[in-house]
Design a protein around this motif. Structure first.
Motif, PDB file in Angstrom:
ATOM      1  N   THR A   1       3.719  49.279 -37.722  1.00  0.00           N
ATOM      2  CA  THR A   1       3.576  49.558 -39.025  1.00  0.00           C
ATOM      3  C   THR A   1       4.416  49.883 -40.031  1.00  0.00           C
ATOM      4  OG1 THR A   1       3.119  51.533 -38.248  1.00  0.00           O
ATOM      5  CG2 THR A   1       1.051  50.162 -38.148  1.00  0.00           C
TER       6      THR A   1
ATOM      7  N   ARG B   1      -7.325  47.215 -41.180  1.00  0.00           N
ATOM      8  CA  ARG B   1      -8.827  47.882 -41.135  1.00  0.00           C
ATOM      9  C   ARG B   1      -8.406  49.299 -40.422  1.00  0.00           C
ATOM     10  NH1 ARG B   1     -11.357  43.290 -41.075  1.00  0.00           N
ATOM     11  NH2 ARG B   1     -11.683  42.795 -38.651  1.00  0.00           N
ATOM     12  N   GLU B   2      -7.297  48.856 -39.065  1.00  0.00           N
ATOM     13  CA  GLU B   2      -7.088  49.909 -39.025  1.00  0.00           C
ATOM     14  C   GLU B   2      -6.030  51.319 -39.384  1.00  0.00           C
ATOM     15  OE1 GLU B   2      -7.421  51.463 -35.476  1.00  0.00           O
ATOM     16  OE2 GLU B   2      -8.591  49.644 -34.510  1.00  0.00           O
TER      17      GLU B   2
ATOM     18  N   GLU C   1      -7.885  43.039 -38.387  1.00  0.00           N
ATOM     19  CA  GLU C   1      -8.137  43.680 -38.186  1.00  0.00           C
ATOM     20  C   GLU C   1      -6.810  45.079 -37.750  1.00  0.00           C
ATOM     21  OE1 GLU C   1      -9.178  42.871 -33.586  1.00  0.00           O
ATOM     22  OE2 GLU C   1      -8.189  45.055 -33.398  1.00  0.00           O
ATOM     23  N   GLY C   2      -5.653  44.872 -37.778  1.00  0.00           N
ATOM     24  CA  GLY C   2      -5.160  45.612 -37.925  1.00  0.00           C
ATOM     25  C   GLY C   2      -4.658  46.010 -39.445  1.00  0.00           C
TER      26      GLY C   2
ATOM     27  N   PRO D   1       0.569  55.463 -33.911  1.00  0.00           N
ATOM     28  CA  PRO D   1      -0.808  54.654 -33.478  1.00  0.00           C
ATOM     29  C   PRO D   1      -0.218  53.373 -32.568  1.00  0.00           C
ATOM     30  CG  PRO D   1       1.416  54.344 -35.657  1.00  0.00           C
ATOM     31  CD  PRO D   1       1.683  55.597 -34.954  1.00  0.00           C
TER      32      PRO D   1
ATOM     33  N   LYS E   1      -7.286  52.823 -41.745  1.00  0.00           N
ATOM     34  CA  LYS E   1      -8.830  54.243 -40.965  1.00  0.00           C
ATOM     35  C   LYS E   1      -7.687  55.346 -40.934  1.00  0.00           C
ATOM     36  CE  LYS E   1     -10.720  53.851 -37.232  1.00  0.00           C
ATOM     37  NZ  LYS E   1     -11.292  52.854 -35.587  1.00  0.00           N
ATOM     38  N   LEU E   2      -5.974  55.007 -40.400  1.00  0.00           N
ATOM     39  CA  LEU E   2      -5.258  55.895 -39.593  1.00  0.00           C
ATOM     40  C   LEU E   2      -4.607  56.619 -41.139  1.00  0.00           C
ATOM     41  CD1 LEU E   2      -3.271  56.443 -38.034  1.00  0.00           C
ATOM     42  CD2 LEU E   2      -2.021  55.025 -38.806  1.00  0.00           C
TER      43      LEU E   2
ATOM     44  N   GLN F   1      -1.982  51.497 -31.061  1.00  0.00           N
ATOM     45  CA  GLN F   1      -3.302  51.068 -30.854  1.00  0.00           C
ATOM     46  C   GLN F   1      -3.523  49.903 -32.045  1.00  0.00           C
ATOM     47  OE1 GLN F   1      -2.871  53.986 -32.461  1.00  0.00           O
ATOM     48  NE2 GLN F   1      -4.880  53.795 -34.220  1.00  0.00           N
ATOM     49  N   ILE F   2      -1.993  49.591 -33.207  1.00  0.00           N
ATOM     50  CA  ILE F   2      -2.340  48.767 -34.300  1.00  0.00           C
ATOM     51  C   ILE F   2      -1.203  47.865 -33.335  1.00  0.00           C
ATOM     52  CG2 ILE F   2      -1.341  48.195 -36.857  1.00  0.00           C
ATOM     53  CD1 ILE F   2      -2.518  50.993 -36.997  1.00  0.00           C
TER      54      ILE F   2
ATOM     55  N   GLY G   1      -5.997  57.320 -31.949  1.00  0.00           N
ATOM     56  CA  GLY G   1      -6.265  56.308 -32.115  1.00  0.00           C
ATOM     57  C   GLY G   1      -5.815  55.646 -30.842  1.00  0.00           C
TER      58      GLY G   1
END
Lengths: 369, 369
Positions: A220, A187-188, A184-185, A175, A191-192, A177-178, A141
């Motif tokens: 993360t 949710r990411e 939002e993180g 990752p 998704k991850l 992008q987080i 991502g």
């Protein structure tokens, strides 16, 4: 290099200080987390760049070390790691030749995302009769390096499996992008988890079993156990932490072990002070999360804003309640991004209270190649 | 350090290349400009940080050198300058002690803006029985260092005149607020001319005659003669130029002598390539003028945009018409800000065509103190 002063308060500025009590607590916390969740810990040494600190990480249970460049790998041999992951495609004959010399001394694994990189690595390994581990890098991502999960990944793994002197070990991902574990993180992150799950099922159907699934990031870090299938983490910043780590939610201010001691050199403009550290001392990295552009946090005046920098000038807007600083006063500033700040310092000072216990040369500084 | 290759095309990446033909033209142009207008040229060596290049500047007529830190002054003694200006307040006993050692070897002048800095300098000079020149730093609109013209300036000059072992030489200023000589920049320049004129009249009325009025910036470089009363310029970047210089209007792309050779390490994402240089190779300095955030100009693909960087990754968005690059290809990138980029490289390569004529160690790199 500044001559060793017995006291931090006697060091010339700018000087990068490491609070050893905090650093040791940070090291212990992540070692404990990895152990608790049965995760292999392969710390990224790009943060500290100091073999003695890498050795401490290994002594606390790390299975190996991560580096970004061959030059860093060469330096980290001094920590006698059982295993070195070069988390970056190694391209070109000169670098590969040096990598082979490293691989004569310890087990080496390379993360890569192209057939060209795999082919070059295989050729070099074969000519040296060395076997090199490979992690195929997957883009989850961020859109930086890494092939897409699916056909591209399977093709790359098949190619690696066919190439002589390479041993496919599994998957690497980052990752990036987080930025923060907020709504939002979160949710990411979910998704991850799905992306990784689907990818591993995909691999299984194609008959590939990844021995290593290596990934995660600083934001993360303490959620790595929630990513099913992940076997290994490669955190770097956790040893010191910095403004970015705190803004990401992965640490608190009291977990920041590294700060830069600077001197006030001008108070000519009202409501502002200039300190003797700018982009050559802190780097001009902006915060990765958060709205406000600030280049660091003044420990003695957290309400102040580090608004701007030139090469040798740090502009500090004194907030409210305004503390009055005078030319010659010294303050400590936590940098936004400690990895790039470390890269600008020849040596750093390990302190306990005001006592300088250690002076470390930043051996991995400036290893561009 | 990369072993010397006879050919630039054989150098490992990233590598900072200096096109010697362009550099020599740049050096000649500014030396000629200064001579034509009767301006003393005291080049700022923070850009190149290499004594051999400082020596060339002196041989071309520079009256002395400018440095930002005592550590740089120590390095630049190797160029045997007749005069060194430390264009930064030198605060603290350790730095002042080192400055006195420099002053035993060449004439030293310090720019400062506070009584504290002047007092400390006087104390150190007196204990070493050395006389040090002083330029009083004036803020002409940047709001960084420098006292306001008027009463504050007169008070500071009077204090310097009274303090033993200091010799007041004149004024230093840096109009960093002028980013570009466009319409607004032109108005700023006219305003600056008035500020300087009024200040000098002010000084005259108070009985002070500045022997040196030292100032200017890269964007205003070739307009320095329009600032009446200015006797000295201290440009740095002109030796190499960079994206900022071009965006400021003070140079063209063909005047950029420095570029960083990088290798394409990933093309996994469509329309993008990743090169093996990021913030540890280029610095994360953004352009000082212009709207678009780009971290450099790809010589082989000027339509591409250097959109983003991490420590070791440069993200290049391939523009239109899109050239296709492959993993292993090499491109040259002109950095936004060459001074901070030089600071990240242990050595740089002086080339003529594809021939590597010189390898210079960046001796002044990392001199934080």
């Amino acid at each position: 290099m500044t001559p060793l002063a017995a006291r931090a308060s006697e060091l010339d500025t700018p000087a990068l200080l490491i609070d050893l009590d905090i650093m040791e607590r940070n090291l212990g916390r992540v070692a404990g987390y990895a152990q608790e969740h049965g995760l292999r810990l392969r710390p990224h040494t790009k943060t500290h760049k100091i073999p003695a600190l890498a050795r401490r990480q290994l002594d606390l249970g790390a299975v190996g070390l991560t580096v970004a460049k061959v030059g860093e790998a060469e330096v980290m041999l001094d920590a006698a790691p059982p295993d070195l992951l070069v988390a970056y495609p190694t391209i070109g004959a000169r670098k590969l030749e040096r990598l082979m010399q490293v691989a004569r001394k310890t087990q080496v694994t390379v993360a890569l995302d192209s057939l060209t990189a795999a082919q070059q690595l295989s050729d070099a390994s074969r000519s040296h009769q060395i076997e090199i581990g490979v992690l195929t890098e997957v883009d989850v991502g961020l859109g930086r390096v890494g092939v897409a999960p699916g056909r591209d990944l399977l093709d790359l793994i098949e190619a690696v499996e066919r190439l002589p002197n390479l041993r496919w070990e599994g998957i690497a991902f980052y990752p990036g992008q987080i930025k923060k574990l907020d709504g939002e993180g979160e949710r990411e992150l979910e998704k991850l988890a799905h992306v990784i799950e689907a990818m591993l099922q995909d691999l299984g159907r194609a008959g590939f079993k990844a021995r290593i699934v290596s990934g995660g990031s600083t934001p993360t870090l303490f959620h790595s156990h929630r990513l099913e299938g992940v076997t290994e983490i490669r955190p770097g910043t956790y040893i010191f932490n910095d403004c970015n780590t705190v803004l990401s939610g992965a640490a608190d201010w009291q977990d920041c072990a590294a700060s830069i001691l600077v001197t006030v050199v001008s108070t000519a403009k009202k409501g502002q002070m200039i300190v003797d550290g700018g982009s050559k001392t802190f780097s001009s990295d902006r915060p990765t999360a958060g709205e406000e552009v600030s280049f660091g946090r003044v420990v003695e005046a957290p309400e102040a804003v580090f608004t701007k920098m030139n090469e040798e000038h740090g502009f500090i807007a004194l907030g409210e309640p305004r503390k009055n600083f005078e030319v010659g006063d010294r303050v400590r500033i936590i940098p936004n991004h400690i990895c790039v700040a470390m890269n600008l310092h020849e040596c750093v000072y390990g302190i306990r209270g005001d006592v300088v216990e250690q002076v470390w040369r930043v051996e991995g500084r400036g290893k561009l190649q």
